[in-house]
Design a protein around this motif. Sequence first.
Motif, PDB file in Angstrom:
ATOM      1  N   SER A 194       0.842  -1.197   0.000  1.00 57.01           N
ATOM      2  CA  SER A 194       0.000   0.000   0.000  1.00 57.01           C
ATOM      3  C   SER A 194       0.882   1.254   0.000  1.00 57.01           C
ATOM      4  O   SER A 194       1.657   1.482   0.930  1.00 57.01           O
ATOM      5  CB  SER A 194      -0.902   0.001   1.237  1.00 57.01           C
ATOM      6  N   GLU A 195       0.719   2.071  -1.051  1.00 58.67           N
ATOM      7  CA  GLU A 195       1.501   3.310  -1.127  1.00 58.67           C
ATOM      8  C   GLU A 195       1.179   4.249   0.034  1.00 58.67           C
ATOM      9  O   GLU A 195       2.065   4.926   0.554  1.00 58.67           O
ATOM     10  CB  GLU A 195       1.263   4.011  -2.462  1.00 58.67           C
ATOM     11  N   SER A 196      -0.088   4.295   0.441  1.00 60.96           N
ATOM     12  CA  SER A 196      -0.441   5.188   1.553  1.00 60.96           C
ATOM     13  C   SER A 196       0.215   4.704   2.854  1.00 60.96           C
ATOM     14  O   SER A 196       0.674   5.526   3.648  1.00 60.96           O
ATOM     15  CB  SER A 196      -1.959   5.301   1.705  1.00 60.96           C
ATOM     16  N   ASN A 197       0.288   3.393   3.063  1.00 62.79           N
ATOM     17  CA  ASN A 197       0.983   2.887   4.258  1.00 62.79           C
ATOM     18  C   ASN A 197       2.485   3.126   4.167  1.00 62.79           C
ATOM     19  O   ASN A 197       3.127   3.425   5.171  1.00 62.79           O
ATOM     20  CB  ASN A 197       0.694   1.395   4.462  1.00 62.79           C
ATOM     21  N   GLN A 198       3.048   3.019   2.969  1.00 61.93           N
ATOM     22  CA  GLN A 198       4.470   3.329   2.790  1.00 61.93           C
ATOM     23  C   GLN A 198       4.742   4.793   3.159  1.00 61.93           C
ATOM     24  O   GLN A 198       5.698   5.090   3.866  1.00 61.93           O
ATOM     25  CB  GLN A 198       4.908   3.094   1.344  1.00 61.93           C
ATOM     26  N   MET A 199       3.880   5.686   2.681  1.00 66.03           N
ATOM     27  CA  MET A 199       4.050   7.109   2.979  1.00 66.03           C
ATOM     28  C   MET A 199       3.915   7.371   4.475  1.00 66.03           C
ATOM     29  O   MET A 199       4.695   8.144   5.047  1.00 66.03           O
ATOM     30  CB  MET A 199       3.047   7.951   2.190  1.00 66.03           C
ATOM     31  N   LEU A 200       2.947   6.739   5.110  1.00 64.43           N
ATOM     32  CA  LEU A 200       2.738   6.923   6.535  1.00 64.43           C
ATOM     33  C   LEU A 200       3.959   6.447   7.332  1.00 64.43           C
ATOM     34  O   LEU A 200       4.458   7.168   8.206  1.00 64.43           O
ATOM     35  CB  LEU A 200       1.484   6.171   6.992  1.00 64.43           C
ATOM     36  N   SER A 231       6.972   6.122   6.268  1.00 62.95           N
ATOM     37  CA  SER A 231       8.071   7.037   5.944  1.00 62.95           C
ATOM     38  C   SER A 231       7.975   8.314   6.785  1.00 62.95           C
ATOM     39  O   SER A 231       8.981   8.787   7.327  1.00 62.95           O
ATOM     40  CB  SER A 231       8.033   7.370   4.457  1.00 62.95           C
ATOM     41  N   LEU A 232       6.769   8.860   6.910  1.00 63.88           N
ATOM     42  CA  LEU A 232       6.577  10.054   7.745  1.00 63.88           C
ATOM     43  C   LEU A 232       6.900   9.771   9.211  1.00 63.88           C
ATOM     44  O   LEU A 232       7.547  10.576   9.879  1.00 63.88           O
ATOM     45  CB  LEU A 232       5.141  10.563   7.633  1.00 63.88           C
ATOM     46  N   THR A 278      10.779   9.578   9.492  1.00 63.70           N
ATOM     47  CA  THR A 278      11.584  10.590   8.813  1.00 63.70           C
ATOM     48  C   THR A 278      12.756  11.085   9.649  1.00 63.70           C
ATOM     49  O   THR A 278      13.880  11.127   9.185  1.00 63.70           O
ATOM     50  CB  THR A 278      10.712  11.798   8.397  1.00 63.70           C
TER      51      THR A 278
END
Length: 139
Positions: free
Chosen positions: A25-31, A33-34, A37
Amino acid sequence: MNDTQTAKSRGQQPPPVRILIAEDSESNQMLLSLYLTDSGYALDFAANGREAVSLFKAGSYSLVLMDIFMPILDGLDATREIRDFERDRGLSPVPIAAVSANAFTEDRERSLQAGCTNFLAKPIRKIPLLKFIADTLGD
């Protein structure tokens, strides 16, 4: 003496701790990553189990966060392949945490049987994730 201790004894910055995150899931990857960070960890992302196995074989990781349900090769089969790779080369097992919204006892047991060392239930929250990583890595 490990790489971190060697670098510190020479007055150098130790190499960052590398974490492989297998998550389709790209949204889970972004989350994730945030969340990570400013943590100082180096992150690599795999969008499926086959990619996770390839990245693991080519890299050097301190921790793997493995989504159980992914396309091409699911997380449990990817974990089995990683464990076979480590065993064939005489490597120490890297901690692999199964990650899933299915947090039933049987899901946890299947993950452990596949070679996972721990289990994280989704949704993942930032503070518990950071604590989990620190506890797992002994930080």
